[in-house]
Design an enzyme around this catalytic site. Structure first.
Site, PDB file in Angstrom:
ATOM      1  N   GLY A  50      -6.315  66.387 120.260  1.00 13.45           N
ATOM      2  CA  GLY A  50      -7.796  66.797 120.289  1.00 13.45           C
ATOM      3  C   GLY A  50      -8.094  68.059 119.395  1.00 13.45           C
ATOM      4  N   GLN A  91     -12.531  74.860 116.221  1.00 10.83           N
ATOM      5  CA  GLN A  91     -11.051  75.124 115.836  1.00 10.83           C
ATOM      6  C   GLN A  91     -11.302  75.096 114.292  1.00 10.83           C
ATOM      7  OE1 GLN A  91      -9.562  72.560 119.053  1.00 10.83           O
ATOM      8  NE2 GLN A  91      -7.737  74.055 118.460  1.00 10.83           N
ATOM      9  N   CYS A 110      -1.762  74.430 121.923  1.00  2.97           N
ATOM     10  CA  CYS A 110      -3.155  74.398 121.374  1.00  2.97           C
ATOM     11  C   CYS A 110      -2.864  74.757 119.998  1.00  2.97           C
ATOM     12  CB  CYS A 110      -4.054  75.390 121.970  1.00  2.97           C
ATOM     13  SG  CYS A 110      -5.752  75.611 121.027  1.00  2.97           S
ATOM     14  N   LEU A 111      -3.610  73.676 119.099  1.00  2.46           N
ATOM     15  CA  LEU A 111      -3.387  73.981 117.590  1.00  2.46           C
ATOM     16  C   LEU A 111      -3.663  75.079 117.010  1.00  2.46           C
ATOM     17  CD1 LEU A 111      -4.748  70.642 116.065  1.00  2.46           C
ATOM     18  CD2 LEU A 111      -2.340  71.011 116.471  1.00  2.46           C
ATOM     19  N   HIS A 124      -9.625  70.456 127.944  1.00  2.00           N
ATOM     20  CA  HIS A 124      -9.076  71.665 127.042  1.00  2.00           C
ATOM     21  C   HIS A 124     -10.011  71.730 125.929  1.00  2.00           C
ATOM     22  CE1 HIS A 124      -5.439  73.414 124.788  1.00  2.00           C
ATOM     23  NE2 HIS A 124      -6.616  72.999 123.776  1.00  2.00           N
ATOM     24  N   GLU A 125     -10.671  70.557 125.306  1.00  2.00           N
ATOM     25  CA  GLU A 125     -11.523  70.754 124.285  1.00  2.00           C
ATOM     26  C   GLU A 125     -12.907  71.123 124.459  1.00  2.00           C
ATOM     27  OE1 GLU A 125     -10.096  70.997 121.624  1.00  2.00           O
ATOM     28  OE2 GLU A 125      -8.166  69.633 122.456  1.00  2.00           O
ATOM     29  N   HIS A 139     -12.697  74.897 124.634  1.00  2.00           N
ATOM     30  CA  HIS A 139     -12.946  75.530 123.364  1.00  2.00           C
ATOM     31  C   HIS A 139     -14.319  75.328 123.042  1.00  2.00           C
ATOM     32  CE1 HIS A 139      -8.913  75.881 121.351  1.00  2.00           C
ATOM     33  NE2 HIS A 139      -8.799  74.704 121.819  1.00  2.00           N
TER      34      HIS A 139
HETATM   35 NI    NI Z   1      -6.548  73.901 121.796  1.00  2.00          NI
END
Ligand code: NI
Length: 178
Positions: free
Chosen positions: A46, A51, A93-94, A135-136, A139
């Site tokens: 995701g 991000q 998380c990226l 999660h997204e 963000h």
């Molecule tokens: Ni993340």
């Protein structure tokens, strides 16, 4: 298509609250395509606009590595209509490389969003898809997984977070092609 720079913890864009997309234009579709490409390259499931230094309310999701029956989806202006149940699972998380921890979230969610054609759709998600979507959406609200960790866990991560933050602060806050 093009790869975008993924913003790391410390980059101020990650803390911005997203603004709704007014019109699903070709530019928005291009961004969605670039976000998918960037997510696949980073091996994520995701990715939210913040991000990649963008502040419009949109995210992409593809949990096929964990749930082969699912499909890749873009959610523009997503809204959670209802949630049910509860589950705790490990998340990464990226934007927070090498950091993982348990996050408690509702197990099932009903979401309404626009797709890439600008049409409204609603769907019910559970399992990994529900988790990744929430999660997204976090963000999009400027929230990161570390805010879900307990105080002990956050304390343990303090050194690692400080290091990440130094890197993230050096990144340009806006959209950057790599
Ligand atoms: Ni993340």
């Amino acid at each position: 298509m093009a790869l975008l720079e993924i913003k790391k913890f410390g980059c101020p864009t990650l803390r911005k609250k997203a603004t709704p997309v007014q019109d699903v234009t070709d530019e928005v579709r291009q961004l969605v395509a670039d976000m998918f490409e960037t997510m696949y390259e980073a091996e994520g499931v995701g990715l939210a606009a913040q991000q990649v230094g963008f502040t419009e309310r949109l995210l992409v999701l593809d949990v096929r590595p964990r749930d082969p029956m699912s499909e890749p989806l873009a959610f523009i202006n997503p809204e959670i209509l209802w949630t049910e149940g509860e589950c705790v699972g490990e998340e990464g998380c990226l934007s927070l490389p090498e950091i993982v921890g348990d996050v408690k979230r509702p197990a099932q969610v009903q979401v309404r969003a626009l797709n890439e054609n600008g049409s409204v759709f609603e769907m019910t998600l559970d399992g990994i898809a529900a988790k990744a979507l929430q999660h997204e959406i976090d963000h999009l609200n400027g929230v990161l997984i570390i805010e879900h960790f307990n105080a002990i866990k956050r304390n343990l991560l303090r050194g690692q977070l400080r290091k990440l933050q130094r890197e993230g602060k050096k990144q340009a806050p806006g959209l950057t092609y790599v």
